[in-house]
Design a protein around this motif. Structure first.
Motif, mmCIF file in Angstrom:
data_model
loop_
_atom_site.group_PDB
_atom_site.id
_atom_site.type_symbol
_atom_site.label_atom_id
_atom_site.label_comp_id
_atom_site.label_asym_id
_atom_site.label_seq_id
_atom_site.Cartn_x
_atom_site.Cartn_y
_atom_site.Cartn_z
ATOM 1 N N TRP A 36 36.949 34.918 -55.810
ATOM 2 C CA TRP A 36 35.565 34.962 -56.267
ATOM 3 C C TRP A 36 34.811 35.986 -55.411
ATOM 4 C CZ3 TRP A 36 33.649 32.506 -60.477
ATOM 5 C CH2 TRP A 36 34.368 31.436 -60.993
ATOM 6 N N PHE A 37 34.034 36.796 -56.099
ATOM 7 C CA PHE A 37 33.116 37.727 -55.464
ATOM 8 C C PHE A 37 31.732 37.467 -56.047
ATOM 9 C CE2 PHE A 37 35.687 40.961 -53.198
ATOM 10 C CZ PHE A 37 36.946 40.536 -53.563
ATOM 11 N N ARG A 38 30.720 38.004 -55.407
ATOM 12 C CA ARG A 38 29.367 37.905 -55.948
ATOM 13 C C ARG A 38 28.612 39.196 -55.683
ATOM 14 N NH1 ARG A 38 26.796 33.417 -51.753
ATOM 15 N NH2 ARG A 38 26.622 34.801 -49.925
ATOM 16 N N ARG A 45 29.124 44.421 -54.125
ATOM 17 C CA ARG A 45 29.860 43.213 -54.441
ATOM 18 C C ARG A 45 30.456 42.637 -53.155
ATOM 19 N NH1 ARG A 45 32.948 43.087 -60.111
ATOM 20 N NH2 ARG A 45 30.844 43.874 -60.577
ATOM 21 N N GLU A 46 30.264 41.345 -52.966
ATOM 22 C CA GLU A 46 30.606 40.675 -51.714
ATOM 23 C C GLU A 46 31.717 39.656 -51.930
ATOM 24 O OE1 GLU A 46 28.345 37.762 -48.427
ATOM 25 O OE2 GLU A 46 27.536 38.042 -50.438
ATOM 26 N N PHE A 47 32.687 39.647 -51.025
ATOM 27 C CA PHE A 47 33.775 38.681 -51.086
ATOM 28 C C PHE A 47 33.258 37.276 -50.794
ATOM 29 C CE2 PHE A 47 37.806 36.773 -50.696
ATOM 30 C CZ PHE A 47 37.836 36.029 -49.532
ATOM 31 N N VAL A 48 33.701 36.306 -51.604
ATOM 32 C CA VAL A 48 33.308 34.918 -51.412
ATOM 33 C C VAL A 48 34.504 34.066 -50.969
ATOM 34 C CG1 VAL A 48 32.422 32.853 -52.549
ATOM 35 C CG2 VAL A 48 31.432 35.093 -53.077
ATOM 36 N N ALA A 49 35.580 34.100 -51.767
ATOM 37 C CA ALA A 49 36.737 33.258 -51.455
ATOM 38 C C ALA A 49 37.957 33.769 -52.203
ATOM 39 C CB ALA A 49 36.472 31.807 -51.833
ATOM 40 N N ALA A 50 39.141 33.493 -51.648
ATOM 41 C CA ALA A 50 40.387 33.888 -52.283
ATOM 42 C C ALA A 50 41.440 32.818 -52.061
ATOM 43 C CB ALA A 50 40.877 35.226 -51.722
ATOM 44 N N ILE A 51 42.372 32.737 -53.010
ATOM 45 C CA ILE A 51 43.437 31.745 -52.935
ATOM 46 C C ILE A 51 44.713 32.363 -53.497
ATOM 47 C CG2 ILE A 51 42.796 30.780 -55.185
ATOM 48 C CD1 ILE A 51 43.548 28.001 -54.052
ATOM 49 N N ASN A 52 45.832 32.115 -52.837
ATOM 50 C CA ASN A 52 47.075 32.698 -53.328
ATOM 51 C C ASN A 52 47.652 31.819 -54.453
ATOM 52 O OD1 ASN A 52 48.107 30.526 -51.842
ATOM 53 N ND2 ASN A 52 49.949 31.663 -51.296
ATOM 54 N N ASN A 59 41.081 31.892 -48.052
ATOM 55 C CA ASN A 59 40.163 32.560 -47.134
ATOM 56 C C ASN A 59 38.755 32.551 -47.727
ATOM 57 O OD1 ASN A 59 42.962 34.155 -46.655
ATOM 58 N ND2 ASN A 59 41.793 34.012 -44.765
ATOM 59 N N TYR A 60 37.770 32.545 -46.843
ATOM 60 C CA TYR A 60 36.369 32.528 -47.255
ATOM 61 C C TYR A 60 35.587 33.612 -46.551
ATOM 62 C CZ TYR A 60 37.389 27.875 -49.101
ATOM 63 O OH TYR A 60 37.923 26.832 -49.799
ATOM 64 N N GLY A 61 34.543 34.071 -47.214
ATOM 65 C CA GLY A 61 33.603 34.949 -46.566
ATOM 66 C C GLY A 61 32.782 34.173 -45.545
ATOM 67 N N ASP A 62 32.331 34.861 -44.525
ATOM 68 C CA ASP A 62 31.620 34.188 -43.427
ATOM 69 C C ASP A 62 30.363 33.476 -43.910
ATOM 70 O OD1 ASP A 62 32.375 36.751 -40.936
ATOM 71 O OD2 ASP A 62 33.501 34.982 -41.592
ATOM 72 N N SER A 63 29.698 34.031 -44.893
ATOM 73 C CA SER A 63 28.423 33.471 -45.334
ATOM 74 C C SER A 63 28.576 32.166 -46.119
ATOM 75 C CB SER A 63 27.670 34.496 -46.183
ATOM 76 O OG SER A 63 28.421 34.826 -47.336
#
Length: 126
Positions: A36-38, A45-52, A59-63
């Motif tokens: 997910w990005f936003r 565009r900012e990274f939010v979360a990723a899953i394999n 992994n998650y974005g710091d925010s």
């Protein structure tokens, strides 16, 4: 080819929760890394979360760490983003993304994902 369709966005108040869904079709969903990005107006565009593919690497974005949770239901070809304790700064269009590879060193980059959905608007009022 993979088609991604996001849903679940809307207007909520600060402190509320929202769950986004991303339905995938076309190829074997369980083979793909998902993210997910936003993107807020005027911002990159900012990274939010990723899953394999297995859910074993997340992994998650710091925010959003500690507030958002990404999960996947391979049987339903769907990835979810549970968003809790929402803040006005979370307001953005949220995009689902997919790729055959989970790039350990670049999962947070837009360029790491080949397939993208059209996005769903999330608005958090103060």
């Amino acid at each position: 080819q993979v088609q991604l369709v996001e849903s679940g966005g809307g207007l909520v108040q600060a402190g509320d929760s929202l769950r986004l869904s991303c339905g995938a079709s076309g190829r074997t969903f369980s083979d793909y890394a998902m993210a997910w990005f936003r993107q807020a107006p005027g911002k990159e565009r900012e990274f939010v979360a990723a899953i394999n593919w297995s859910g074993g690497r997340i992994n998650y974005g710091d925010s959003v760490k500690g507030r958002f949770t990404i999960t996947r239901g391979n049987a339903k070809n769907t990835v979810y983003l549970q968003m809790n304790s929402l803040k006005p700064e979370d307001t953005a269009v949220y995009y689902c993304a997919a790729d055959r590879t989970y790039y350990s060193g670049s999962y947070f980059q837009v360029s790491a994902y080949y397939y993208w959905g059209q996005g769903t608007q999330v608005t958090v009022s103060s």
